[in-house]
Design a protein around this motif. Structure first.
Motif, PDB file in Angstrom:
ATOM      1  N   ARG A 299       0.822  -1.217   0.000  1.00  0.00           N
ATOM      2  CA  ARG A 299       0.000   0.000   0.000  1.00  0.00           C
ATOM      3  C   ARG A 299       0.854   1.265   0.000  1.00  0.00           C
ATOM      4  NH1 ARG A 299      -2.052   0.858   4.318  1.00  0.00           N
ATOM      5  NH2 ARG A 299      -1.646  -0.951   5.655  1.00  0.00           N
ATOM      6  N   ARG A 302       2.745   1.823  -3.342  1.00  0.00           N
ATOM      7  CA  ARG A 302       1.866   2.278  -4.425  1.00  0.00           C
ATOM      8  C   ARG A 302       1.359   3.695  -4.155  1.00  0.00           C
ATOM      9  NH1 ARG A 302      -1.231  -0.136  -8.467  1.00  0.00           N
ATOM     10  NH2 ARG A 302      -2.303   1.515  -9.615  1.00  0.00           N
ATOM     11  N   GLN A 303       1.010   3.987  -2.917  1.00  0.00           N
ATOM     12  CA  GLN A 303       0.532   5.320  -2.603  1.00  0.00           C
ATOM     13  C   GLN A 303       1.618   6.370  -2.818  1.00  0.00           C
ATOM     14  OE1 GLN A 303      -0.828   4.311   1.327  1.00  0.00           O
ATOM     15  NE2 GLN A 303      -2.970   4.263   0.727  1.00  0.00           N
ATOM     16  N   SER A 304       2.866   6.026  -2.491  1.00  0.00           N
ATOM     17  CA  SER A 304       3.966   6.962  -2.725  1.00  0.00           C
ATOM     18  C   SER A 304       4.161   7.213  -4.210  1.00  0.00           C
ATOM     19  CB  SER A 304       5.257   6.415  -2.102  1.00  0.00           C
ATOM     20  OG  SER A 304       5.165   6.341  -0.698  1.00  0.00           O
ATOM     21  N   ASN A 306       1.848   6.877  -6.603  1.00  0.00           N
ATOM     22  CA  ASN A 306       0.700   7.643  -7.088  1.00  0.00           C
ATOM     23  C   ASN A 306       0.792   9.110  -6.666  1.00  0.00           C
ATOM     24  OD1 ASN A 306      -0.558   5.613  -8.484  1.00  0.00           O
ATOM     25  ND2 ASN A 306      -2.163   5.227  -6.975  1.00  0.00           N
ATOM     26  N   ALA A 307       1.235   9.339  -5.424  1.00  0.00           N
ATOM     27  CA  ALA A 307       1.358  10.723  -4.947  1.00  0.00           C
ATOM     28  C   ALA A 307       2.365  11.498  -5.784  1.00  0.00           C
ATOM     29  CB  ALA A 307       1.763  10.731  -3.474  1.00  0.00           C
ATOM     30  N   GLY A 347       1.842   9.046   0.902  1.00  0.00           N
ATOM     31  CA  GLY A 347       0.729   9.323   0.003  1.00  0.00           C
ATOM     32  C   GLY A 347       0.127  10.703   0.125  1.00  0.00           C
ATOM     33  N   SER A 381      -8.405   6.975  -2.672  1.00  0.00           N
ATOM     34  CA  SER A 381      -7.855   8.327  -2.743  1.00  0.00           C
ATOM     35  C   SER A 381      -8.848   9.333  -2.173  1.00  0.00           C
ATOM     36  CB  SER A 381      -7.505   8.699  -4.180  1.00  0.00           C
ATOM     37  OG  SER A 381      -6.390   7.958  -4.615  1.00  0.00           O
ATOM     38  N   SER A 412      -4.783  12.659  -0.329  1.00  0.00           N
ATOM     39  CA  SER A 412      -4.223  11.421   0.195  1.00  0.00           C
ATOM     40  C   SER A 412      -4.371  10.381  -0.907  1.00  0.00           C
ATOM     41  CB  SER A 412      -4.960  10.980   1.461  1.00  0.00           C
ATOM     42  OG  SER A 412      -4.493   9.716   1.898  1.00  0.00           O
ATOM     43  N   ALA A 413      -3.260  10.071  -1.564  1.00  0.00           N
ATOM     44  CA  ALA A 413      -3.309   9.172  -2.718  1.00  0.00           C
ATOM     45  C   ALA A 413      -3.604   7.745  -2.276  1.00  0.00           C
ATOM     46  CB  ALA A 413      -1.985   9.221  -3.481  1.00  0.00           C
TER      47      ALA A 413
END
Length: 434
Positions: A299, A302-304, A306-307, A347, A381, A412-413
Motif C-alpha cells: 500500500r 503504491r501510494q507513494s 501515485n502521490a 501518500g 484516494s 491522500s493518494a
C-alpha cells in the motif's frame, strides 16, 4: 515465534503471533471478552502484583490487542508499546505522562490541526504550555528555544498537510543535550517508510487509523518507546514515585523504572492513564488493524508512487499555484527525502488552487473518483480543503505560522490507477473554471 531475525515484510505478517498458542488459528482470533478467569488465588495475586504475565481485564490488556502491539513493536524495533483507542489518545497520554504536574512542550508549527487546537484548549488547564519553535528547521538554533521547564520536543516525521520533513537526527541530538526526549508523530510515514527510533527519537506515536491500518474502517492509536532515555531525573519526578500497586512480594513500594526497566514510559501509560482514563482499543478494531497491517508495504509503495505522479501532474497545471511533496526535485525537503526516505515519501501531498473561492469550491464539488472527507492513509484516494476542515480550528495567525494558506487542497493518494485519478482532477478543473 522469534521474528526479530526476519525482515520487515516477514515481520508484518508473523510478528507477535504463534498459531499453536491459539488453537492453530492462522489469523489472530478476536478475543471479544471483558475479563478472564483466574487459575487460582495465586494467579490472581501474581497478575495484580505485576509479577506474572497474563490478562485480567480488557481495559488494560487483551490477547488480540497484544498481538497488534507486539507486531508494531517489532516493526519499529521498540522496547515498549501500548495500543489505545485513537491517535489523539496516544498523543494526549504521551504528553500528560511527560509533563504531569506542569511544564512546557516545544513543538513544530507543522502539525495536524487537532493537535494544535488541543494544545491551545486543553493542556494549559492542566498546567502544560506549548512553545511553537521558530527554528525547528534549524536545529543548531533550536537549543535557544528550550526553557528550564521544557519537558519534550514534539514533531511530525512527515507533516500533515504540508509534508514538511525535519532533520530528526539533529533535533534528537539537541533534545538529548538538554535532557529531554524527542516525540515523533510517525502517522503519515508509518514504520515502513521511516523509523524515528533508529534516527534518535525516544517516543513514537501513531494514529493507526491511517496508513498502519489503511482501510478507513477502524480508529486506533499507538505509543512506542525506544528504551534508551533516562526518566529518573529531576525533570521527571513522576517516574521516581513509588506506588503501592507496584509493590513487590515483600510489600516494598516500587517505581515504574524499577518494575519495568526496559519500558517504563509505556507501562506507566498502561497502568496509570489507560487504566484510569480508559481509552482502551477494542479487540475487533485491533483485529482490523492487524489485517490492514499485512499489506502495508504494498500500500505505502503504491501510494507513494501515485502521490508523486499526481504531484508532477499538478506542478504543470495552469490552475495550480504551487505543489508540496518532498519527492519533487524543487521541494525544499528533497535533500532530506533522498537521505531518509528511500522507500518513498508517502501518500500525502498538497497544492494551492489558483482561482477564486467559488472556483475552488466548484472544483471540490466536481470531484467524482476521489472521496471528499478528512481521513488520510486510506486505500481509496481522498481529497479535502484542509484550511476549512482538518485545520479549520486554527485562527488566521496560527495558519500563518503553520504555513497553511486558504487555497490549500490536500490529497491522500490511494491505490487506484494514477491515470484515472488524473482524469478526475482534470475534469474537475475544467468544470471549476468554465
Amino acid at each position: 515465534m522469534a521474528t526479530d531475525r526476519y525482515q520487515f515484510d516477514t515481520q508484518r505478517l508473523r510478528a507477535g503471533y504463534e498459531p499453536k498458542e491459539h488453537n492453530y488459528a492462522v489469523s489472530p482470533p478476536i478475543y471479544q471478552t471483558a475479563a478472564y478467569d483466574f487459575r487460582d488465588v495465586e494467579n490472581a495475586a501474581g497478575l495484580f502484583g505485576l509479577r506474572e504475565p497474563g490478562f485480567l481485564y480488557t481495559r488494560v490488556g487483551n490477547p488480540t490487542v497484544a498481538v497488534l502491539e507486539e507486531r508494531v513493536r517489532t516493526l519499529d524495533k521498540a522496547a515498549g508499546i501500548i495500543a489505545l483507542a485513537s491517535g489523539m489518545a496516544a498523543i494526549s497520554y504521551t504528553l500528560l505522562n511527560l509533563a504531569e504536574g506542569g511544564g512546557r512542550i516545544l513543538t513544530s508549527p507543522y502539525l495536524y490541526g487537532g493537535s494544535t487546537d488541543s494544545f491551545k484548549k486543553i493542556y494549559p488547564k492542566f498546567g502544560i504550555k506549548f512553545d511553537y519553535a521558530k527554528n525547528i528547521e534549524d536545529p543548531e538554533r533550536l537549543a535557544e528555544e528550550i526553557k528550564p521547564d521544557t519537558k519534550a520536543i514534539f514533531i511530525e516525521s512527515i507533516s500533515n498537510p504540508n509534508t514538511v520533513l525535519l532533520d530528526i537526527e539533529a533535533i534528537a541530538k539537541v533534545a538529548h543535550e538538554h535532557g529531554i526526549p524527542l516525540v515523533v508523530d510517525n502517522t503519515v510515514a508509518t514504520p515502513y517508510l521511516y523509523n524515528p527510533l533508529a534516527h534518535g527519537a525516544d517516543i513514537v506515536v501513531y494514529s493507526a487509523t491511517k496508513g498502519l491500518n489503511g482501510h478507513g474502517n477502524a480508529i486506533a492509536g499507538l505509543v512506542l518507546e525506544g528504551g534508551n532515555f533516562n526518566y529518573q531525573t529531576e525533570k521527571f519526578p513522576q517516574f521516581s514515585e513509588k506506588y503501592y500497586t507496584l509493590r513487590d512480594i515483600d510489600n516494598k513500594l516500587r517505581s515504574f523504572p524499577e518494575v519495568f526497566p526496559d519500558a517504563p514510559f509505556t507501562n506507566r501509560i498502561r497502568f496509570n492513564y489507560l487504566n484510569y482514563f480508559g481509552a482502551a482499543l477494542s479487540p475487533f478494531d485491533a483485529y482490523l488493524a492487524l489485517v490492514g497491517l499485512e499489506t502495508i508495504s504494498e500500500r505505502l509503495s503504491r501510494q507513494s508512487r501515485n502521490a508523486l505522479t499526481l504531484a508532477e501532474y499538478l506542478l504543470k497545471h495552469p490552475q495550480v499555484e504551487w505543489v508540496r511533496y518532498p519527492a519533487l526535485k524543487n521541494s525544499p525537503h528533497y535533500g532530506l527525502y533522498k537521505r531518509d526516505f528511500p522507500k518513498g515519501a508517502g501518500g500525502i501531498l498538497s497544492f494551492g488552487f489558483k482561482g477564486t473561492k467559488e472556483q475552488r469550491e466548484a472544483f471540490l464539488n466536481s470531484i467524482e473518483l476521489f472521496h471528499y472527507h478528512v481521513n488520510i492513509g486510506d486505500a481509496r484516494s481522498l481529497i479535502v480543503n484542509s484550511p476549512q476542515t482538518t485545520h479549520g480550528e486554527l485562527e488566521a495567525e496560527e495558519k500563518k505560522i503553520a504555513d497553511i494558506p486558504e487555497n490549500l487542497i490536500r490529497i491522500s493518494a490511494g491505490l487506484e490507477d494514477a491515470a484515472d485519478l488524473i482524469a478526475d482532477l482534470e475534469q474537475a478543473f475544467e468544470k471549476a473554471v468554465s
